[in-house]
Design a protein around this motif. Structure first.
Motif, short mmCIF file in Angstrom:
data_model
loop_
_atom_site.label_atom_id
_atom_site.label_comp_id
_atom_site.label_asym_id
_atom_site.label_seq_id
_atom_site.Cartn_x
_atom_site.Cartn_y
_atom_site.Cartn_z
N LYS A 39 0.71 -1.12 -0.08
CA LYS A 39 -0.10 0.00 0.05
C LYS A 39 0.83 1.23 0.16
CE LYS A 39 -4.22 -1.75 1.78
NZ LYS A 39 -5.56 -1.58 2.01
N VAL A 40 0.37 2.42 -0.72
CA VAL A 40 1.00 3.56 -0.82
C VAL A 40 1.15 4.19 0.41
CG1 VAL A 40 1.25 5.70 -2.07
CG2 VAL A 40 0.55 3.61 -3.40
N SER A 41 2.21 4.73 0.90
CA SER A 41 2.40 5.50 2.09
C SER A 41 2.02 6.90 1.92
CB SER A 41 3.93 5.28 2.81
OG SER A 41 4.20 6.00 3.66
N TYR A 42 1.03 7.40 2.74
CA TYR A 42 1.07 8.95 2.86
C TYR A 42 2.35 9.71 3.11
CZ TYR A 42 -0.54 13.68 4.20
OH TYR A 42 -0.68 14.72 4.12
N LEU A 43 2.65 9.33 4.39
CA LEU A 43 3.85 9.91 4.75
C LEU A 43 5.26 9.89 3.77
CD1 LEU A 43 4.83 11.59 7.26
CD2 LEU A 43 5.66 9.09 8.31
N GLN A 75 -10.21 14.82 3.25
CA GLN A 75 -11.55 15.61 2.84
C GLN A 75 -11.56 15.66 1.76
OE1 GLN A 75 -11.70 19.17 5.31
NE2 GLN A 75 -12.57 18.11 7.10
N HIS A 76 -10.41 16.23 0.86
CA HIS A 76 -10.71 16.45 -0.69
C HIS A 76 -9.87 15.25 -1.34
CE1 HIS A 76 -12.17 20.31 0.59
NE2 HIS A 76 -11.29 20.45 1.40
N ALA A 77 -9.64 14.26 -0.79
CA ALA A 77 -8.65 13.16 -1.72
C ALA A 77 -9.16 12.78 -3.14
CB ALA A 77 -8.83 11.95 -0.86
N ALA A 78 -10.71 12.68 -3.13
CA ALA A 78 -10.95 12.33 -4.52
C ALA A 78 -10.82 13.61 -5.72
CB ALA A 78 -12.54 11.99 -4.61
N ILE A 103 -0.40 8.88 -6.04
CA ILE A 103 -1.58 9.58 -5.44
C ILE A 103 -2.95 8.81 -5.83
CG2 ILE A 103 -3.08 11.87 -5.78
CD1 ILE A 103 -0.22 13.23 -5.74
N VAL A 104 -3.05 8.54 -7.01
CA VAL A 104 -4.49 7.91 -7.40
C VAL A 104 -4.20 6.33 -6.81
CG1 VAL A 104 -4.99 6.47 -9.35
CG2 VAL A 104 -4.39 8.49 -9.73
N ASP A 105 -3.22 5.68 -6.51
CA ASP A 105 -3.09 4.65 -5.89
C ASP A 105 -3.46 4.59 -4.32
OD1 ASP A 105 -2.54 3.15 -8.03
OD2 ASP A 105 -0.67 2.69 -7.59
N TRP A 106 -3.15 5.68 -3.70
CA TRP A 106 -3.29 5.85 -2.55
C TRP A 106 -4.46 6.54 -2.17
CZ3 TRP A 106 -4.57 11.07 -0.29
CH2 TRP A 106 -4.55 11.18 1.20
N VAL A 107 -5.19 7.15 -2.78
CA VAL A 107 -6.50 7.39 -2.80
C VAL A 107 -7.48 5.98 -3.04
CG1 VAL A 107 -8.68 8.82 -3.73
CG2 VAL A 107 -6.50 9.91 -3.44
N ASP A 108 -7.25 5.38 -3.88
CA ASP A 108 -7.98 4.11 -4.39
C ASP A 108 -7.84 3.19 -2.92
OD1 ASP A 108 -8.95 5.11 -6.81
OD2 ASP A 108 -7.24 3.92 -7.68
N GLU A 109 -6.71 3.16 -2.32
CA GLU A 109 -6.49 2.19 -1.29
C GLU A 109 -7.42 2.82 0.07
OE1 GLU A 109 -2.57 1.94 -0.88
OE2 GLU A 109 -2.23 0.83 -2.90
#
Length: 114
Positions: A39-43, A75-78, A103-109
Motif C-alpha cells: 500500500k502507498v504510504s501517505y507519509l 477530505q478532498h482526496a477524490a 496519489i491515485v493508488d493512495w486514494v484508491d486504497e
C-alpha cells in the motif's frame, strides 16, 4: 485384496486433495499479506509530492482546497486524485507518471494515514 487397494487409492486421492487445497489457501494468505505491505504510504510517498508541488498554492490561506494537513487532504482526496490524474493540477507543470500513480493508488486504497 482388490477392495483394499481401491480403498487405499481413494484415501490417498483424498489426502492429496486436502494437501492441494491447503497449499492454495496458504498462497492466497501470503499474497494478501504482501498486498497489505505494498500500500502507498501517505507519509513517505504522497505528502512529499504535495509539499513539493501543491502546498505553495493550496496551503493555509491559499487556494481552495487547503491540503496542508492529512485531515484536509483526506477530505478532498477524490478531487485531488481527479485533478492530478487529469493533468489539470499542479499548474506549474505535470507530475511524473510515478507521482500521479502514487496519489491515485493512495486514494484508491482508502487515503490512509500511513
Amino acid at each position: 485384496m482388490k477392495y483394499i487397494k481401491k480403498f487405499q487409492r481413494s484415501i490417498l486421492a483424498l489426502l492429496l486433495s486436502f494437501l492441494f487445497v491447503s497449499c492454495i489457501s496458504n498462497v492466497e494468505e501470503q499474497l494478501e499479506e504482501q498486498l497489505e505491505e505494498i500500500k502507498v504510504s501517505y507519509l513517505n510517498k504522497v505528502k512529499p509530492i504535495l509539499e513539493a508541488r501543491c502546498l505553495s498554492c493550496h496551503g493555509v490561506g491559499g487556494n481552495f482546497p487547503d491540503i496542508s494537513s492529512y485531515e484536509k487532504v483526506k477530505q478532498h482526496a477524490a478531487s485531488v486524485q481527479e485533478e492530478v490524474a487529469s493533468g489539470r493540477m499542479p499548474k506549474g507543470g505535470p507530475l511524473t507518471a510515478a507521482q500521479i500513480k502514487s496519489i491515485v493508488d493512495w486514494v484508491d486504497e482508502g487515503a490512509l494515514d500511513n
